[in-house]
Design a protein around this motif. Structure first.
Motif, PDB file in Angstrom:
ATOM      1  N   PHE A 207       0.856  -1.174   0.000  1.00 49.38           N
ATOM      2  CA  PHE A 207       0.000   0.000   0.000  1.00 49.38           C
ATOM      3  C   PHE A 207       0.893   1.224   0.000  1.00 49.38           C
ATOM      4  CE2 PHE A 207      -3.740  -2.471   0.825  1.00 49.38           C
ATOM      5  CZ  PHE A 207      -4.792  -1.649   0.430  1.00 49.38           C
ATOM      6  N   ILE A 208       0.592   2.183  -0.870  1.00 48.62           N
ATOM      7  CA  ILE A 208       1.342   3.429  -0.914  1.00 48.62           C
ATOM      8  C   ILE A 208       0.372   4.603  -0.903  1.00 48.62           C
ATOM      9  CG2 ILE A 208       3.307   2.433  -2.162  1.00 48.62           C
ATOM     10  CD1 ILE A 208       2.241   3.755  -4.725  1.00 48.62           C
TER      11      ILE A 208
ATOM     12  N   ALA B 209     -11.323   1.832 -11.222  1.00 47.51           N
ATOM     13  CA  ALA B 209     -10.414   2.171 -10.124  1.00 47.51           C
ATOM     14  C   ALA B 209      -9.151   1.327 -10.080  1.00 47.51           C
ATOM     15  CB  ALA B 209     -11.129   2.079  -8.774  1.00 47.51           C
ATOM     16  N   VAL B 210      -8.943   0.428 -11.029  1.00 47.61           N
ATOM     17  CA  VAL B 210      -7.742  -0.416 -11.036  1.00 47.61           C
ATOM     18  C   VAL B 210      -6.970  -0.181 -12.328  1.00 47.61           C
ATOM     19  CG1 VAL B 210      -6.775  -2.729 -10.893  1.00 47.61           C
ATOM     20  CG2 VAL B 210      -8.859  -2.165  -9.612  1.00 47.61           C
ATOM     21  N   GLU B 211      -5.794   0.411 -12.202  1.00 45.27           N
ATOM     22  CA  GLU B 211      -4.923   0.616 -13.350  1.00 45.27           C
ATOM     23  C   GLU B 211      -3.934  -0.539 -13.462  1.00 45.27           C
ATOM     24  OE1 GLU B 211      -3.642   4.864 -14.162  1.00 45.27           O
ATOM     25  OE2 GLU B 211      -3.914   4.919 -11.988  1.00 45.27           O
ATOM     26  N   VAL B 212      -3.567  -0.865 -14.693  1.00 48.84           N
ATOM     27  CA  VAL B 212      -2.546  -1.873 -14.962  1.00 48.84           C
ATOM     28  C   VAL B 212      -1.356  -1.166 -15.594  1.00 48.84           C
ATOM     29  CG1 VAL B 212      -1.975  -4.003 -16.182  1.00 48.84           C
ATOM     30  CG2 VAL B 212      -4.289  -3.659 -15.273  1.00 48.84           C
ATOM     31  N   MET B 213      -0.184  -1.454 -15.084  1.00 48.22           N
ATOM     32  CA  MET B 213       1.042  -0.826 -15.599  1.00 48.22           C
ATOM     33  C   MET B 213       2.146  -1.862 -15.692  1.00 48.22           C
ATOM     34  SD  MET B 213       1.309   2.670 -13.340  1.00 48.22           S
ATOM     35  CE  MET B 213      -0.128   3.691 -13.011  1.00 48.22           C
TER      36      MET B 213
ATOM     37  N   LYS C 120     -10.191   2.801  -2.611  1.00 47.58           N
ATOM     38  CA  LYS C 120     -10.724   3.511  -3.771  1.00 47.58           C
ATOM     39  C   LYS C 120      -9.827   3.440  -5.004  1.00 47.58           C
ATOM     40  CE  LYS C 120     -13.531   6.841  -1.204  1.00 47.58           C
ATOM     41  NZ  LYS C 120     -13.508   6.064   0.040  1.00 47.58           N
ATOM     42  N   ARG C 121      -8.616   2.915  -4.835  1.00 50.85           N
ATOM     43  CA  ARG C 121      -7.713   2.936  -5.987  1.00 50.85           C
ATOM     44  C   ARG C 121      -6.741   1.772  -5.901  1.00 50.85           C
ATOM     45  NH1 ARG C 121      -4.855   8.411  -8.156  1.00 50.85           N
ATOM     46  NH2 ARG C 121      -4.183   7.609 -10.182  1.00 50.85           N
ATOM     47  N   GLY C 122      -6.444   1.190  -7.055  1.00 48.92           N
ATOM     48  CA  GLY C 122      -5.478   0.110  -7.103  1.00 48.92           C
ATOM     49  C   GLY C 122      -4.612   0.188  -8.341  1.00 48.92           C
TER      50      GLY C 122
ATOM     51  N   ASP D  19      -2.336  11.277  -2.679  1.00 54.87           N
ATOM     52  CA  ASP D  19      -3.041  11.447  -1.407  1.00 54.87           C
ATOM     53  C   ASP D  19      -4.201  10.476  -1.219  1.00 54.87           C
ATOM     54  OD1 ASP D  19      -1.554  13.250   0.032  1.00 54.87           O
ATOM     55  OD2 ASP D  19      -2.544  15.005  -0.818  1.00 54.87           O
ATOM     56  N   VAL D  20      -4.107   9.324  -1.851  1.00 57.16           N
ATOM     57  CA  VAL D  20      -5.113   8.274  -1.687  1.00 57.16           C
ATOM     58  C   VAL D  20      -4.399   6.990  -1.278  1.00 57.16           C
ATOM     59  CG1 VAL D  20      -6.864   6.865  -2.857  1.00 57.16           C
ATOM     60  CG2 VAL D  20      -6.655   9.302  -3.405  1.00 57.16           C
ATOM     61  N   ALA D  21      -4.977   6.235  -0.352  1.00 58.15           N
ATOM     62  CA  ALA D  21      -4.442   4.923   0.012  1.00 58.15           C
ATOM     63  C   ALA D  21      -4.620   3.994  -1.183  1.00 58.15           C
ATOM     64  CB  ALA D  21      -5.165   4.364   1.228  1.00 58.15           C
ATOM     65  N   THR D  22      -3.512   3.615  -1.794  1.00 54.19           N
ATOM     66  CA  THR D  22      -3.540   2.889  -3.064  1.00 54.19           C
ATOM     67  C   THR D  22      -2.935   1.501  -2.903  1.00 54.19           C
ATOM     68  OG1 THR D  22      -3.353   4.973  -4.293  1.00 54.19           O
ATOM     69  CG2 THR D  22      -2.795   2.948  -5.475  1.00 54.19           C
ATOM     70  N   ALA D  23      -3.716   0.500  -3.268  1.00 56.50           N
ATOM     71  CA  ALA D  23      -3.239  -0.881  -3.237  1.00 56.50           C
ATOM     72  C   ALA D  23      -2.363  -1.143  -4.454  1.00 56.50           C
ATOM     73  CB  ALA D  23      -4.425  -1.842  -3.234  1.00 56.50           C
ATOM     74  N   VAL D  24      -1.241  -1.827  -4.238  1.00 53.62           N
ATOM     75  CA  VAL D  24      -0.328  -2.170  -5.334  1.00 53.62           C
ATOM     76  C   VAL D  24      -0.121  -3.678  -5.336  1.00 53.62           C
ATOM     77  CG1 VAL D  24       1.966  -1.863  -6.337  1.00 53.62           C
ATOM     78  CG2 VAL D  24       0.839   0.066  -5.186  1.00 53.62           C
ATOM     79  N   GLU D  25      -0.502  -4.310  -6.435  1.00 54.83           N
ATOM     80  CA  GLU D  25      -0.334  -5.752  -6.592  1.00 54.83           C
ATOM     81  C   GLU D  25       0.795  -6.012  -7.585  1.00 54.83           C
ATOM     82  OE1 GLU D  25      -3.081  -9.742  -7.242  1.00 54.83           O
ATOM     83  OE2 GLU D  25      -3.817  -7.801  -7.948  1.00 54.83           O
TER      84      GLU D  25
END
Length: 434
Positions: A373-374, A422-426, A406-408, A378-384
């Motif tokens: 999580f990062i 709400a889920v971006e792929v990079m 709210k964001r991944g 300014d949003v708590a963002t899940a990182v997989e």
């Protein structure tokens, strides 16, 4: 070829700051602290005086007497042939200052005097704060130096600033990356995983791309770390810190990569080994990744200090702790089973930590786990983190649907895209821009 380091810009900003104090440059051994200060001094100062308290222990005696700056300077001028102290034009470098506690005390007096710029360097190994009679709190600026980050590694491999700017533009616009570019960047990332960022290792690889030589240097560095544990850890901490250090590859081999003291010694617990792990962290060897009780900001307020993962701060050194052939398996993208995921988690954690991020993850009842999580925009963002390209994001969807996330961001070898709202792929390499 001279390795370009970002820390140089921070040193220049420090020099140009009218309110600068003495600078304490911290970091693990062999990350290039002495080299960068020498280069900085040659480029930015007319006069340079360097003292290494480990190379020549006699210099420690210079700081045994009066802490008056004039007296200290006179003692140094008499002991160091050719040294010149000119106000505003001299940099004094106190290297391996952990070996001379009195010199650390003297930083306060140099800061109050203000005539000479002073940088002190300490590898976090062996710094014993209890030995310092008067720690110079409030009189020292601090910088931490790491091994090369991914962008610095790309510079060493011949990529210039325009290439990095092009890649950042793709990231900023969330634009599909040309397939050839993405493949090339994934090749670069796999090289970085195998080589890591230790300057001596990167320099060798940049010169001849010889992975066998890289591995020899890495294993010599690991031996140096083990020797330092034996030299600087106190009493029983020597064996315990060594045991924790050597257990790291096994810790990351588990489905749940949470650090388990039983893998260090059957039946053992935090009471016996927690201090040894903290020692390794303070020495700049490992990163902690703490579990969140709730996946929300502020992370530090929601962290469980008793539940954590341990990653190596340099992924190349983690690879060197594995058996022969592991490097090449990563380079060619061979399926390493569960350990492939561990390696990619370690590199992303390494990249985040070098950006100044603290590391956090989330798990719930062993059925739901999110790698990181990062705080992102300014949003708590899940990182997989995924070692293979796919756009499934079941854990991410569960977090969004059931825990208010709210964001991944899903990092994988694939291209830019999305996995639902709400889920971006990079691509994995874009972690350098997060």
């Amino acid at each position: 070829m001279v390795l370009k380091r970002k820390i140089m810009d921070r040193l220049i900003r420090w020099k140009n700051d009218p309110d600068r104090r003495c600078l304490l440059l911290q970091g693990a051994r062999q990350v290039g602290k002495t080299y960068i200060v020498d280069q900085f001094a040659r480029e930015q100062y007319e006069h340079y005086v360097s003292i290494n308290f480990e190379y020549d222990a006699r210099y420690r005696d210079l700081f045994d007497g009066d802490n008056n700056v004039d007296a200290l300077v006179e003692r140094m001028k008499l002991s160091i042939p050719g040294s010149r102290f000119v106000p505003g034009k001299t940099l004094l470098f106190l290297d391996e200052i952990q070996s001379c506690p009195n010199a650390r005390t003297a930083l306060k007096f140099f800061a109050l005097d203000g005539r000479y710029d002073v940088i002190a360097s300490g590898s976090l190994l062996g710094i014993n704060y209890e030995e310092v009679s008067s720690f110079p709190a409030g009189y020292v600026d601090r910088e931490t130096m790491y091994s090369l980050d991914f962008e610095e590694f790309l510079w060493a491999m011949g990529q210039d600033s325009s290439t990095i700017a092009y890649l950042r533009g793709l990231y900023d616009r969330r634009e599909q990356v040309p397939a050839a570019v993405n493949d090339s960047m994934m090749d670069n990332l796999r090289q970085y995983i195998a080589v890591g960022g230790m300057p001596r290792v990167v320099q060798s690889f940049a010169d001849d791309h010889d992975y066998d030589r890289v591995l020899r240097i890495q294993r010599a560095l690991l031996d140096d770390y083990r020797d330092d544990i034996a030299k600087y850890a106190e009493g029983r901490e020597k064996a315990k810190a060594r045991a924790c250090f050597d257990s790291i590859p096994k810790q990351l081999a588990k489905d749940s990569k949470r650090f388990t003291y039983g893998l260090v010694e059957k039946g053992s617990g935090a009471r016996k080994y927690a201090g040894s792990l903290q020692w390794l962290y303070d020495a700049g060897i490992i990163n902690f990744c703490h579990c969140l009780n709730n996946p929300e900001l502020p992370f530090e307020g929601n962290a469980d200090n008793a539940k954590f993962k341990v990653y190596m701060r340099d992924t190349g050194l983690l690879m060197a702790m594995l058996e022969d052939g592991a490097q090449r398996d990563v380079i060619v993208g061979k399926n390493l089973g569960i350990y492939k995921g561990a390696i990619y988690e370690n590199i992303i954690g390494d990249m985040f930590a070098k950006q100044g991020k603290r590391l956090y993850y989330f798990e719930k009842n062993s059925r739901l786990e999110m790698d990181f999580f990062i705080r992102y925009e300014d949003v708590a963002t899940a990182v997989e983190v995924k070692a293979s390209a796919n756009r499934q994001a079941k854990s991410m969807r569960s977090l969004i649907d059931n825990y208010g996330v709210k964001r991944g961001i899903k990092l994988s070898p694939g291209n830019v895209g999305s996995a639902g709202d709400a889920v971006e792929v990079m691509p994995l390499w874009m972690a350098m821009f997060l």
